[in-house]
Write a protein that holds these residues in place. Sequence first.
Motif, short mmCIF file in Angstrom:
data_model
loop_
_atom_site.label_atom_id
_atom_site.label_comp_id
_atom_site.label_asym_id
_atom_site.label_seq_id
_atom_site.Cartn_x
_atom_site.Cartn_y
_atom_site.Cartn_z
N PHE A 31 0.83 -1.20 0.00
CA PHE A 31 0.00 0.00 0.00
C PHE A 31 0.87 1.25 0.00
N VAL A 32 1.99 1.21 0.74
CA VAL A 32 2.91 2.35 0.76
C VAL A 32 3.53 2.56 -0.63
N ALA A 33 3.94 1.45 -1.26
CA ALA A 33 4.62 1.55 -2.55
C ALA A 33 3.68 1.97 -3.68
N GLU A 34 2.49 1.37 -3.75
CA GLU A 34 1.58 1.65 -4.85
C GLU A 34 0.67 2.85 -4.57
N GLY A 35 0.33 3.06 -3.30
CA GLY A 35 -0.57 4.15 -2.98
C GLY A 35 0.14 5.41 -2.50
N GLY A 36 1.43 5.31 -2.21
CA GLY A 36 2.17 6.46 -1.73
C GLY A 36 1.73 6.93 -0.35
N TYR A 37 1.25 5.99 0.49
CA TYR A 37 0.77 6.37 1.82
C TYR A 37 1.93 6.69 2.76
N THR A 38 1.68 7.59 3.71
CA THR A 38 2.64 7.84 4.77
C THR A 38 2.58 6.70 5.78
N TYR A 39 3.51 6.69 6.75
CA TYR A 39 3.47 5.69 7.82
C TYR A 39 2.14 5.76 8.56
N ALA A 40 1.67 6.97 8.86
CA ALA A 40 0.42 7.12 9.61
C ALA A 40 -0.77 6.60 8.82
N SER A 87 -9.69 -5.57 -0.81
CA SER A 87 -9.01 -4.35 -0.35
C SER A 87 -8.04 -3.78 -1.38
N GLY A 88 -7.44 -4.65 -2.18
CA GLY A 88 -6.48 -4.16 -3.17
C GLY A 88 -7.11 -3.72 -4.46
N MET A 89 -8.43 -3.92 -4.61
CA MET A 89 -9.10 -3.61 -5.87
C MET A 89 -9.78 -2.25 -5.86
N SER A 90 -9.87 -1.61 -4.71
CA SER A 90 -10.73 -0.44 -4.58
C SER A 90 -10.19 0.79 -5.32
N GLY A 91 -8.86 1.03 -5.26
CA GLY A 91 -8.31 2.24 -5.83
C GLY A 91 -8.64 3.48 -5.01
N SER A 92 -9.26 3.29 -3.86
CA SER A 92 -9.66 4.39 -2.99
C SER A 92 -9.24 4.05 -1.57
N ALA A 94 -10.52 5.21 1.19
CA ALA A 94 -11.71 5.01 2.02
C ALA A 94 -12.30 3.62 1.81
N LEU A 95 -12.37 3.16 0.56
CA LEU A 95 -12.90 1.83 0.29
C LEU A 95 -11.96 0.75 0.82
N THR A 96 -10.65 1.00 0.72
CA THR A 96 -9.69 0.05 1.28
C THR A 96 -9.92 -0.12 2.78
N LEU A 97 -10.11 1.00 3.48
CA LEU A 97 -10.40 0.94 4.91
C LEU A 97 -11.68 0.15 5.17
N ALA A 98 -12.70 0.37 4.36
CA ALA A 98 -13.99 -0.31 4.56
C ALA A 98 -13.86 -1.81 4.36
N PHE A 99 -13.16 -2.23 3.31
CA PHE A 99 -13.01 -3.66 3.05
C PHE A 99 -12.17 -4.34 4.14
N VAL A 100 -11.12 -3.65 4.58
CA VAL A 100 -10.30 -4.22 5.65
C VAL A 100 -11.11 -4.31 6.94
N ALA A 101 -12.01 -3.33 7.16
CA ALA A 101 -12.87 -3.37 8.35
C ALA A 101 -13.82 -4.56 8.29
N LEU A 156 -1.40 -5.07 -6.52
CA LEU A 156 -2.62 -5.20 -5.71
C LEU A 156 -3.83 -5.64 -6.52
N ARG A 157 -3.76 -5.54 -7.85
CA ARG A 157 -4.89 -5.97 -8.67
C ARG A 157 -5.14 -7.48 -8.56
N LEU A 158 -4.13 -8.23 -8.07
CA LEU A 158 -4.30 -9.68 -7.92
C LEU A 158 -4.82 -10.06 -6.53
#
Length: 405
Positions: A31-40, A87-92, A94-101, A156-158
Amino acid sequence: MPRNRSLLLLSAGHACVDVYQGAVASLVPFFVAEGGYTYAAASGIVLAASLLSSVAQPVFGALTDRRAMPWLLPVSTLAAGLGIALSGMSGSYALTLAFVAVSGIGVAAYHPESARVARLAGQGSHRAMGSFILGGNIGFALAPLMVTAVIATGGLRLSPLLVVPALAGSVLCLPALRALERATPTGAGSAAPAGTDDKVSFMKLSLAAVCRSITFVGLSTFISLYARERTGGGTAAATAALFVLYAGGGVGTLVGGRLAGRWDRVAIVRVAYLTTVAAVAGAVFVPGPALYLFVALAAIGLYVPFSLQVTLAQDYLPSRVGTASGITLGLTVSVGGLAGPLIGSLADATSLKTALIPLILMPALSWLLYRGMPEPAVPEPLAATPQTGDDREAEPAPPRDMTTK
C-alpha cells in the motif's frame, strides 16, 4: 471422529482465518509503494481492521455465552477473506479501509465461538488449546509469504486471489462441527461450567494482554519496514522479518503448552514477559542481521503466554467462557491495532527506531500486572471429562510453581 482429528481440522481452520490478520500487516509495504501512503496512513489500514473487530469481539462473545452458534465459523471465515481480497481492488483509500474493516469483523465473529468449540473438542486440555492457537500462528506466519507471492507478482490488482484460504477454511471446519454436534448432548455446548468468577484477576489478565498486543501489533505493522531500514535489504528482507516474527510465535505457543504441563501458567507467563523486555530491546537497538534473532526471541516471549492466557481467562470466568475467549483471543489482539497510528505518527515526526522504543515498556507492564495473580482451579466438568479409545491423551501431572522446582 477422534478428538485429535477434530482439533486438527479446527486448527487448520484457525490458520485460514488468522492468515488474514497477518495479511493486513503484510500488505502495508505494498500500500505504501503503490498508494504512496505515509506511515500514519498505512497504519490506519491496520487500525481499520482492528477498530470494528475490537468493538465486535465482546458482542459475539456474549452472544455465544447465551447460545452456541457454530455456523459462525464458516460464515466469519468467508467474511474475513472477502474483505482482504477486495481491499487491493478499490483504488480508494476510504474503500480500502472499509473492506479491511469487513475482514476485521469476520475475524471478530470467528474467535469467541471457535475458542468455545476448541475448548469442548479438547475437553479443557492446555495442550489442545495450544494446538488450536498454533493453527492461528501458522496462518500468521504464512501470511507474508502468501501476500508476497501474490502481490509482488502482479500488484494489488491480484488481491482477489487471497480469498482462497477463506474458501478452504470454511470447508475444513464443517466435519469437526458435525462430529462435535453428534457427540455433545443438547444444551451441553452452551452450559456454564461450575465455578466462581474471579473478575479482578480477569481484568488484570486482560490489561496485560492489551500491553502484549500493542507490542506484537506494533512489531508486525512496522518490522518489515524497519528490517529494510536496518539491514539495507529490499522486499526479501521485509518478508523475512515478518515470517520470523510469525514463525517465532508458533514456537512460543508450542513451548507455552508444554511448560503448562509442569508449572503454574501464571508463573510461566511472568517469566515470559520479563524475558520479552530484553528481546524487544534487542530487536530495536541491535543493527544488522542480528535483528532477526531478536525478532524471533521477542515473538517466542510474546506467544508463550498467548494460549495460556486464553485458558487462564476461561478458568477465571468459568460462567462466561465465550466472553473470556472473545476478549483474550480477539479483543486484546485487536486493541493493539489502535496504537498503530500513534506509532506511525511518531515515526513520521521522528524516526521509525524512536517510534518502536515504547514497545519495550509494554511487556514490562504485563509482568507487573501478573504479579500476585493466583493460579485458577480448572472447572470440574472439564477436569472430570472422561476420555476413551483414540481420544485418550496422556495428561501431564498437576502444575507446580516454577519457584519450587
